[in-house]
Design a protein around this motif. Structure first.
Motif, PDB file in Angstrom:
ATOM      1  N   PHE A   1      -3.879  77.417  78.530  1.00  0.00           N
ATOM      2  CA  PHE A   1      -4.579  78.547  79.142  1.00  0.00           C
ATOM      3  C   PHE A   1      -3.641  79.733  79.325  1.00  0.00           C
ATOM      4  O   PHE A   1      -4.075  80.892  79.215  1.00  0.00           O
ATOM      5  N   ALA A   2      -2.360  79.486  79.594  1.00  0.00           N
ATOM      6  CA  ALA A   2      -1.393  80.585  79.711  1.00  0.00           C
ATOM      7  C   ALA A   2      -1.228  81.294  78.365  1.00  0.00           C
ATOM      8  O   ALA A   2      -1.175  82.528  78.302  1.00  0.00           O
ATOM      9  N   GLY A   3      -1.157  80.533  77.283  1.00  0.00           N
ATOM     10  CA  GLY A   3      -1.075  81.141  75.957  1.00  0.00           C
ATOM     11  C   GLY A   3      -2.311  81.956  75.630  1.00  0.00           C
ATOM     12  O   GLY A   3      -2.223  83.045  75.054  1.00  0.00           O
ATOM     13  N   LEU A   4      -3.458  81.457  76.026  1.00  0.00           N
ATOM     14  CA  LEU A   4      -4.700  82.196  75.823  1.00  0.00           C
ATOM     15  C   LEU A   4      -4.701  83.486  76.642  1.00  0.00           C
ATOM     16  O   LEU A   4      -5.161  84.532  76.169  1.00  0.00           O
ATOM     17  N   ALA A   5      -4.151  83.431  77.852  1.00  0.00           N
ATOM     18  CA  ALA A   5      -4.063  84.631  78.690  1.00  0.00           C
ATOM     19  C   ALA A   5      -3.102  85.651  78.061  1.00  0.00           C
ATOM     20  O   ALA A   5      -3.340  86.864  78.145  1.00  0.00           O
ATOM     21  N   ILE A   6      -2.043  85.168  77.442  1.00  0.00           N
ATOM     22  CA  ILE A   6      -1.114  86.070  76.744  1.00  0.00           C
ATOM     23  C   ILE A   6      -1.848  86.768  75.603  1.00  0.00           C
ATOM     24  O   ILE A   6      -1.744  87.986  75.424  1.00  0.00           O
ATOM     25  N   TRP A   7      -2.599  86.010  74.833  1.00  0.00           N
ATOM     26  CA  TRP A   7      -3.372  86.604  73.747  1.00  0.00           C
ATOM     27  C   TRP A   7      -4.406  87.588  74.279  1.00  0.00           C
ATOM     28  O   TRP A   7      -4.678  88.618  73.652  1.00  0.00           O
ATOM     29  N   ALA A   8      -4.998  87.287  75.437  1.00  0.00           N
ATOM     30  CA  ALA A   8      -6.061  88.132  75.981  1.00  0.00           C
ATOM     31  C   ALA A   8      -5.551  89.514  76.375  1.00  0.00           C
ATOM     32  O   ALA A   8      -6.350  90.441  76.529  1.00  0.00           O
ATOM     33  N   THR A   9      -4.238  89.684  76.517  1.00  0.00           N
ATOM     34  CA  THR A   9      -3.723  91.013  76.841  1.00  0.00           C
ATOM     35  C   THR A   9      -3.857  91.971  75.666  1.00  0.00           C
ATOM     36  O   THR A   9      -3.850  93.185  75.854  1.00  0.00           O
ATOM     37  N   GLU A  10      -3.996  91.449  74.450  1.00  0.00           N
ATOM     38  CA  GLU A  10      -4.065  92.295  73.258  1.00  0.00           C
ATOM     39  C   GLU A  10      -5.330  92.140  72.437  1.00  0.00           C
ATOM     40  O   GLU A  10      -5.701  93.053  71.730  1.00  0.00           O
ATOM     41  N   PHE A  11      -5.952  90.983  72.488  1.00  0.00           N
ATOM     42  CA  PHE A  11      -7.047  90.699  71.562  1.00  0.00           C
ATOM     43  C   PHE A  11      -8.351  90.494  72.326  1.00  0.00           C
ATOM     44  O   PHE A  11      -8.425  89.686  73.253  1.00  0.00           O
ATOM     45  N   ALA A  12      -9.386  91.214  71.910  1.00  0.00           N
ATOM     46  CA  ALA A  12     -10.682  91.141  72.591  1.00  0.00           C
ATOM     47  C   ALA A  12     -11.293  89.749  72.469  1.00  0.00           C
ATOM     48  O   ALA A  12     -11.871  89.238  73.422  1.00  0.00           O
ATOM     49  N   TRP A  13     -11.163  89.103  71.307  1.00  0.00           N
ATOM     50  CA  TRP A  13     -11.746  87.783  71.127  1.00  0.00           C
ATOM     51  C   TRP A  13     -11.109  86.776  72.083  1.00  0.00           C
ATOM     52  O   TRP A  13     -11.801  85.909  72.621  1.00  0.00           O
TER      53      TRP A  13
ATOM     54  N   THR B   1     -13.970  80.317  79.191  1.00  0.00           N
ATOM     55  CA  THR B   1     -13.274  79.131  79.679  1.00  0.00           C
ATOM     56  C   THR B   1     -13.217  79.124  81.200  1.00  0.00           C
ATOM     57  O   THR B   1     -13.449  78.086  81.831  1.00  0.00           O
ATOM     58  N   LYS B   2     -12.904  80.258  81.802  1.00  0.00           N
ATOM     59  CA  LYS B   2     -12.863  80.340  83.264  1.00  0.00           C
ATOM     60  C   LYS B   2     -14.226  79.989  83.857  1.00  0.00           C
ATOM     61  O   LYS B   2     -14.319  79.282  84.858  1.00  0.00           O
ATOM     62  N   ARG B   3     -15.294  80.489  83.239  1.00  0.00           N
ATOM     63  CA  ARG B   3     -16.630  80.207  83.735  1.00  0.00           C
ATOM     64  C   ARG B   3     -16.950  78.719  83.641  1.00  0.00           C
ATOM     65  O   ARG B   3     -17.474  78.124  84.590  1.00  0.00           O
ATOM     66  N   LYS B   4     -16.591  78.095  82.520  1.00  0.00           N
ATOM     67  CA  LYS B   4     -16.871  76.675  82.336  1.00  0.00           C
ATOM     68  C   LYS B   4     -16.050  75.811  83.291  1.00  0.00           C
ATOM     69  O   LYS B   4     -16.543  74.816  83.821  1.00  0.00           O
ATOM     70  N   VAL B   5     -14.786  76.188  83.533  1.00  0.00           N
ATOM     71  CA  VAL B   5     -13.951  75.434  84.462  1.00  0.00           C
ATOM     72  C   VAL B   5     -14.510  75.556  85.880  1.00  0.00           C
ATOM     73  O   VAL B   5     -14.548  74.572  86.628  1.00  0.00           O
ATOM     74  N   THR B   6     -14.973  76.735  86.246  1.00  0.00           N
ATOM     75  CA  THR B   6     -15.576  76.924  87.570  1.00  0.00           C
ATOM     76  C   THR B   6     -16.842  76.088  87.712  1.00  0.00           C
ATOM     77  O   THR B   6     -17.060  75.454  88.747  1.00  0.00           O
ATOM     78  N   GLU B   7     -17.667  76.063  86.667  1.00  0.00           N
ATOM     79  CA  GLU B   7     -18.881  75.243  86.698  1.00  0.00           C
ATOM     80  C   GLU B   7     -18.535  73.765  86.830  1.00  0.00           C
ATOM     81  O   GLU B   7     -19.179  73.036  87.593  1.00  0.00           O
ATOM     82  N   ALA B   8     -17.515  73.308  86.112  1.00  0.00           N
ATOM     83  CA  ALA B   8     -17.111  71.909  86.191  1.00  0.00           C
ATOM     84  C   ALA B   8     -16.572  71.564  87.571  1.00  0.00           C
ATOM     85  O   ALA B   8     -16.843  70.480  88.113  1.00  0.00           O
ATOM     86  N   ALA B   9     -15.830  72.482  88.176  1.00  0.00           N
ATOM     87  CA  ALA B   9     -15.306  72.246  89.522  1.00  0.00           C
ATOM     88  C   ALA B   9     -16.457  72.152  90.528  1.00  0.00           C
ATOM     89  O   ALA B   9     -16.437  71.292  91.412  1.00  0.00           O
TER      90      ALA B   9
END
Length: 145
Positions: free
Chosen positions: A72-84, A92-100
């Motif tokens: 998830f940290a690597g994905l967050a690094i990518w999210a700083t530059e890439f819209a996808w 992913t955050k939404r699904k993790v919150t739903e699972a919790a």
């Protein structure tokens, strides 16, 4: 599975009117964004660093370490530059919150406690049988009987 396609396009997931969806903006410093070659180099660097962190996370899934956290940290690094990557991270955050939230459901908690208890009883019975049959001897020191 609810894909949200039945909602009006002006509403967010919570049902409130969504603010205008701003296009994804690069987090690179202004002097880097000013020159195309520097910005492309910056994006390649961010991609490589994110990929390295994700690869380390995948390795940590089978080795000791916080594998999912690194992924998830690597994905967050990518999210700083890439819209996808930003969209994937938000999903992913939404699904993790739903699972919790689902895990906090009393019925699910009760079922998990029962399954864990049954598993511990079975493991205890197997360990007890092993100790009764062989005593406190390691498996590789057992002589053929």
């Amino acid at each position: 599975m609810n894909t949200g396609s039945d909602r009006d396009t002006n509403e967010s997931v919570s049902g409130e009117p969504a603010a205008e969806a701003a296009p994804h903006v690069s987090k690179a410093p202004a002097f880097i964004k000013a020159r195309r070659s520097l910005h492309l180099s910056w994006q390649v660097g961010v991609f490589v660093v994110g990929l390295a962190v994700i690869a380390a996370g995948v390795a940590m899934l089978v080795l000791p370490g916080p594998g999912w956290v690194a992924i998830f940290a690597g994905l967050a690094i990518w999210a700083t530059e890439f819209a996808w990557a930003h969209l994937v991270l938000r999903w992913t955050k939404r699904k993790v919150t739903e699972a919790a939230q689902k895990a906090l459901d009393p019925k699910v908690r009760r079922r998990n406690i029962i399954l864990t208890s049954v598993g511990l009883v079975i493991a205890g019975a197997l360990i007890g049988f092993y100790l009764w049959k062989y005593g406190l001897v390691l498996p590789w020191n057992i002589k053929d009987q």
